[in-house]
Design a protein around this motif. Structure first.
Motif, PDB file in Angstrom:
ATOM      1  N   SER A   1     -24.194   6.949  -1.349  1.00  0.00           N
ATOM      2  CA  SER A   1     -23.874   8.652  -1.510  1.00  0.00           C
ATOM      3  C   SER A   1     -24.275   9.385  -0.071  1.00  0.00           C
ATOM      4  CB  SER A   1     -24.599   8.852  -2.661  1.00  0.00           C
ATOM      5  OG  SER A   1     -25.489   8.396  -3.035  1.00  0.00           O
ATOM      6  N   ASN A   2     -25.198   8.099   0.627  1.00  0.00           N
ATOM      7  CA  ASN A   2     -25.707   8.387   2.161  1.00  0.00           C
ATOM      8  C   ASN A   2     -27.069  10.137   1.330  1.00  0.00           C
ATOM      9  OD1 ASN A   2     -26.116   9.121   4.894  1.00  0.00           O
ATOM     10  ND2 ASN A   2     -25.023  10.958   4.989  1.00  0.00           N
ATOM     11  N   ASP A   3     -27.211   9.350   0.291  1.00  0.00           N
ATOM     12  CA  ASP A   3     -28.713  10.248  -0.172  1.00  0.00           C
ATOM     13  C   ASP A   3     -30.423   9.600  -0.009  1.00  0.00           C
ATOM     14  OD1 ASP A   3     -30.444  12.121  -1.466  1.00  0.00           O
ATOM     15  OD2 ASP A   3     -29.540  11.859  -3.576  1.00  0.00           O
ATOM     16  N   ILE A   4     -30.075   9.890   1.744  1.00  0.00           N
ATOM     17  CA  ILE A   4     -30.601   8.677   2.014  1.00  0.00           C
ATOM     18  C   ILE A   4     -32.637   9.124   1.505  1.00  0.00           C
ATOM     19  CG2 ILE A   4     -32.715   7.697   4.468  1.00  0.00           C
ATOM     20  CD1 ILE A   4     -30.078   7.185   4.196  1.00  0.00           C
ATOM     21  N   ARG A   5     -32.515  10.402   1.128  1.00  0.00           N
ATOM     22  CA  ARG A   5     -34.242  10.917   0.872  1.00  0.00           C
ATOM     23  C   ARG A   5     -34.267  10.453  -0.835  1.00  0.00           C
ATOM     24  NH1 ARG A   5     -35.910  17.099  -0.260  1.00  0.00           N
ATOM     25  NH2 ARG A   5     -38.073  16.338  -0.832  1.00  0.00           N
ATOM     26  N   GLY A   6     -33.258  10.449  -1.313  1.00  0.00           N
ATOM     27  CA  GLY A   6     -33.452  10.377  -3.317  1.00  0.00           C
ATOM     28  C   GLY A   6     -33.343   8.566  -2.896  1.00  0.00           C
ATOM     29  N   MET A   7     -32.628   7.395  -1.582  1.00  0.00           N
ATOM     30  CA  MET A   7     -33.169   6.464  -1.740  1.00  0.00           C
ATOM     31  C   MET A   7     -34.686   6.320  -1.582  1.00  0.00           C
ATOM     32  SD  MET A   7     -31.327   3.765   0.677  1.00  0.00           S
ATOM     33  CE  MET A   7     -31.927   5.360   2.818  1.00  0.00           C
ATOM     34  N   GLU A   8     -35.273   7.015  -0.394  1.00  0.00           N
ATOM     35  CA  GLU A   8     -36.173   6.776  -0.357  1.00  0.00           C
ATOM     36  C   GLU A   8     -37.135   6.863  -1.564  1.00  0.00           C
ATOM     37  OE1 GLU A   8     -36.756   7.804   4.402  1.00  0.00           O
ATOM     38  OE2 GLU A   8     -36.897   9.173   2.949  1.00  0.00           O
TER      39      GLU A   8
ATOM     40  N   ALA B   1     -32.269  -0.913   5.134  1.00  0.00           N
ATOM     41  CA  ALA B   1     -31.480  -1.217   6.553  1.00  0.00           C
ATOM     42  C   ALA B   1     -30.698  -0.482   6.562  1.00  0.00           C
ATOM     43  CB  ALA B   1     -32.598  -2.506   7.272  1.00  0.00           C
ATOM     44  N   LYS B   2     -29.790  -1.336   5.865  1.00  0.00           N
ATOM     45  CA  LYS B   2     -27.827  -0.870   6.425  1.00  0.00           C
ATOM     46  C   LYS B   2     -27.887   0.145   6.062  1.00  0.00           C
ATOM     47  CE  LYS B   2     -25.543  -1.441   2.452  1.00  0.00           C
ATOM     48  NZ  LYS B   2     -25.166  -2.193   1.645  1.00  0.00           N
ATOM     49  N   HIS B   3     -29.104   0.529   5.128  1.00  0.00           N
ATOM     50  CA  HIS B   3     -28.403   2.147   4.952  1.00  0.00           C
ATOM     51  C   HIS B   3     -28.849   3.204   5.788  1.00  0.00           C
ATOM     52  CE1 HIS B   3     -25.452   1.869   1.110  1.00  0.00           C
ATOM     53  NE2 HIS B   3     -27.298   0.754   0.388  1.00  0.00           N
TER      54      HIS B   3
ATOM     55  N   GLY C   1     -26.550   6.551  10.275  1.00  0.00           N
ATOM     56  CA  GLY C   1     -27.121   7.389  11.562  1.00  0.00           C
ATOM     57  C   GLY C   1     -29.157   7.649  12.033  1.00  0.00           C
ATOM     58  N   TYR C   2     -29.506   6.751  10.873  1.00  0.00           N
ATOM     59  CA  TYR C   2     -31.153   7.176  11.123  1.00  0.00           C
ATOM     60  C   TYR C   2     -31.638   5.610  11.661  1.00  0.00           C
ATOM     61  CZ  TYR C   2     -30.943  10.813   7.659  1.00  0.00           C
ATOM     62  OH  TYR C   2     -30.769  11.671   7.296  1.00  0.00           O
ATOM     63  N   LYS C   3     -31.062   4.863  12.699  1.00  0.00           N
ATOM     64  CA  LYS C   3     -31.381   3.721  14.035  1.00  0.00           C
ATOM     65  C   LYS C   3     -32.755   3.279  13.657  1.00  0.00           C
ATOM     66  CE  LYS C   3     -27.265   3.567  15.976  1.00  0.00           C
ATOM     67  NZ  LYS C   3     -25.995   3.493  17.585  1.00  0.00           N
ATOM     68  N   ASP C   4     -33.941   4.199  13.720  1.00  0.00           N
ATOM     69  CA  ASP C   4     -35.149   4.404  14.309  1.00  0.00           C
ATOM     70  C   ASP C   4     -35.601   3.765  12.982  1.00  0.00           C
ATOM     71  OD1 ASP C   4     -35.049   5.690  17.341  1.00  0.00           O
ATOM     72  OD2 ASP C   4     -35.645   6.977  16.516  1.00  0.00           O
ATOM     73  N   LYS C   5     -35.510   4.788  11.744  1.00  0.00           N
ATOM     74  CA  LYS C   5     -35.766   3.618  10.807  1.00  0.00           C
ATOM     75  C   LYS C   5     -35.172   1.976  10.320  1.00  0.00           C
ATOM     76  CE  LYS C   5     -36.698   8.412   8.053  1.00  0.00           C
ATOM     77  NZ  LYS C   5     -36.965   9.489   6.968  1.00  0.00           N
ATOM     78  N   ALA C   6     -33.883   1.762  10.556  1.00  0.00           N
ATOM     79  CA  ALA C   6     -33.393   0.581  10.410  1.00  0.00           C
ATOM     80  C   ALA C   6     -34.453  -0.337  11.223  1.00  0.00           C
ATOM     81  CB  ALA C   6     -32.087   0.677  11.069  1.00  0.00           C
ATOM     82  N   LYS C   7     -34.837   0.265  12.292  1.00  0.00           N
ATOM     83  CA  LYS C   7     -35.228  -0.622  13.401  1.00  0.00           C
ATOM     84  C   LYS C   7     -36.666  -0.971  12.965  1.00  0.00           C
ATOM     85  CE  LYS C   7     -33.012   0.286  17.552  1.00  0.00           C
ATOM     86  NZ  LYS C   7     -32.766   1.380  19.044  1.00  0.00           N
TER      87      LYS C   7
END
Length: 608
Positions: free
Chosen positions: A323-330, A352-354, A359-365
């Motif tokens: 659901s692109n709720d990145i803060r909720g995921m964290e 990392a996938k999400h 669009g959070y490439k730095d966090k994924a890396k």
């Protein structure tokens, strides 16, 4: 105990309210999950008897609701459930030459990252012996396992009779490890024959787990209808929690909401000790079908004092990410850590996938670096996870670096991940080079290994090479199964030969007696819908129902699109959907309006 904290935006601004006790904290469901309702507001309160919903300002079509009593779950309304043309010569003569079989050796699991059907099998059927094999890096197949692997077609029983007559003995641990190896390699047909032989020959006194294993295999190989019939043959004394949760898991795989809820409620009524597994299955189901019901499952878990498993958190992390709720995921991850569970490499890969998709490439890396560092002693465990993630970040140099570290002593799982990676990077020659290494290095390849390369050819629209690979696959003695069909269907469709794809699927299903994959049907129906070919779109829709795939909103959406593109009215489409207890969301309602044969226009009003 655990708590799911506040998601990214204030609850009152999201259009969804859930009141819970302090144990679970505040559960939030993003407004986007309820796209079919205007001004939707829900209040759920937990009492000793039930969770009730108050709905206001509903759109014309009612959304689905859930009633949770002290016994379980039940859908009130609207939940999604789950002559042939002549065969055309398709150039795949090996279908006639391969070993005949009338049973499927695959499961129709979703590609979802958290819906791994194998985990269900491992958890509920094979117990600690599974862990023994998984943890043993030097595991080698036993003689018993080799006998079953090498038995042709439907001759497992005769091969085992011969093996036993030679003086070989069986122990329960041997049986468990062999069954596990068959399951891990998705050889469900042979596993079922093995189970049948064990009982018929008196080699094993069946307990509830053995009956549950048979039930699961029948569902996978012969379908849920046969599995339901088999339950009547299981002695009543073994109709326990394990058998019921096995059936529940298979209904979830089939996305059959009604049956899954019935089994879940029955387990509650029979007062079985409800494990986290059953609740996780409902979470998986609602993640696919109706995400707003996830909060209700969590409420019930709290009420019944059922603690979440690692898998529970994985599902919730994936739901938030989707659901692109990145803060909720964290925040779910933080809660997981607070509960004493550190994310493993698999969980980190989902994060990392999400991050990548959001669009959070730095966090994924940063996550990928953490995965590599945490597996520095045993890098082989992380490479197959990291390769597709580096591809999603378009980091070709990292893909090359990882593969170079694998190449001196390649493991087959790493090779498969590398083939997929290079295929996605459109470097087919490199994918072919690695596949040739696999063929030369590993003596006995499965359908899955060939399918991986077939998919690369399909994505690159290389029909001729795809055909050559299927011929090579058949000559090697490898089974031509529904995964292979799926790849061939996509190859034909991508090459513009849709009639051949359609007839190939008909021929394969008739010859092998197996059920095609859901995606194979959808590939065909989607093409027919784009072309406005109502006749063939309806034909595929009917075949899917005949194969046991219960209609979903997505299937109806594709079918209605065929009518829209054909500019022809769809008589009785709303009634058909209602008959399957499906109610259109906003987008589907708009499509229905376009094909409504009785809709009023300014001109029709004037003529009237």
């Amino acid at each position: 105990m655990w708590a799911l904290r506040r998601a990214s935006t204030p609850l009152r601004n999201q259009g969804y309210r859930v009141r819970t006790s302090h144990v679970f904290g505040k559960l939030e469901v993003p407004y986007s999950w309820e796209a079919n309702v205007a001004g939707f507001v829900t209040t759920a309160t937990l009492s000793d008897r039930f969770i009730s919903f108050e709905r206001n300002n509903l759109a014309t079509w009612p959304s689905s609701g859930i009633y949770i009593s002290s016994h379980g779950l039940s859908t009130q309304a609207g939940a999604e459930n789950s002559g042939e043309e002549d065969n055309v010569e398709d150039g795949f003569s090996e279908l006639d030459e391969a070993l005949p079989t009338t049973r499927s050796e695959i499961a129709d699991d979703d590609d979802d990252i958290v819906d791994d059907g194998s985990q269900n099998e491992l958890d509920l059927l094979e117990g600690e012996t599974v862990l023994a094999e998984k943890k043993s890096s030097k595991w080698v197949p036993s003689e018993l396992t080799k006998v079953i692997w090498n038995a042709p077609g439907l001759s497992v029983a005769s091969a085992l009779d011969k093996w036993v007559s030679e003086g070989n003995e069986l122990s329960r641990s041997d049986i468990s490890l062999t069954m596990m190896s068959l399951r891990r390699r998705r050889m469900f047909g042979k596993a079922l024959q093995f189970s049948e032989w064990l009982e018929a020959s008196g080699q094993l006194e069946f307990n509830e787990k053995d009956y549950a294993s048979r039930l699961d295999l029948i569902a996978k190989v012969q379908g849920l209808h046969k599995a339901e019939s088999y339950i009547a043959k299981i002695p009543k004394s073994f109709h326990g929690e394990v058998v019921h949760r096995t059936l529940l898991a298979n209904y979830v795989v089939a996305n059959n909401v009604k049956k899954a809820e019935e089994v879940f409620n029955k387990m509650k009524d029979l007062k079985f000790p409800m494990t986290t597994f059953a609740y996780d299955q409902m979470l998986i189901l609602y993640k696919r079908i109706d995400k707003k019901k996830i909060a209700d499952v969590l409420l019930l878990m709290e009420k019944e004092n059922v603690k979440p498993s690692r898998f529970t958190y994985i599902v919730l992390i994936d739901v938030k990410g989707l659901s692109n709720d990145i803060r909720g995921m964290e925040q779910v991850v933080d809660t997981m850590k607070a509960g004493g569970m550190e994310p493993d490499s698999y969980t980190l890969s989902i994060l990392a996938k999400h991050y990548v998709s959001g669009g959070y490439k730095d966090k994924a890396k940063a996550i990928l670096k953490e995965i590599e560092e945490s597996n520095s002693r045993i890098p082989q465990w992380s490479r197959r996870i990291l390769l597709p993630l580096y591809v999603s970040l378009q980091m070709e140099d990292e893909v090359r670096r990882l593969w170079k570290s694998c190449e001196e002593n390649p493991r087959i799982e790493e090779c498969m991940a590398a083939i997929v990676a290079w295929g996605r990077l459109k470097n087919v020659p490199e994918a072919e080079r690695i596949f040739n290494i696999v063929v030369k290095t590993f003596t006995k390849l499965s359908t899955r290994h060939y399918y991986t390369m077939l998919k690369v050819y399909g994505d690159s629209k290389m029909l001729t090479k795809g055909k050559e690979l299927v011929n090579q696959m058949a000559k090697s003695g490898c089974r031509i199964d529904p995964f292979t069909w799926d790849a061939v269907v996509k190859l034909y469709v991508e090459a513009g030969e849709v009639e051949k794809a359609d007839s190939f699927l008909v021929k394969a299903a008739q010859q092998y007696g197996m059920k095609p994959l859901f995606t194979s049907y959808m590939t065909l129906m989607d093409h027919y819908a784009r072309k406005g070919d109502v006749h063939n779109a309806e034909k595929i829709f009917h075949k899917m129902r005949q194969s046991g795939y219960m209609p979903r909103l997505g299937q109806f959406g594709t079918l209605i699109r065929a009518y829209v593109n054909a500019k022809t009215p769809a008589y009785g489409m709303r009634e058909r959907m209602m008959g399957d207890k499906l109610f259109p969301n906003k987008a589907l309602a708009g499509q229905l309006a376009q094909v409504d044969p009785f809709r009023k226009t300014a001109v029709s009003d004037l003529l009237d």
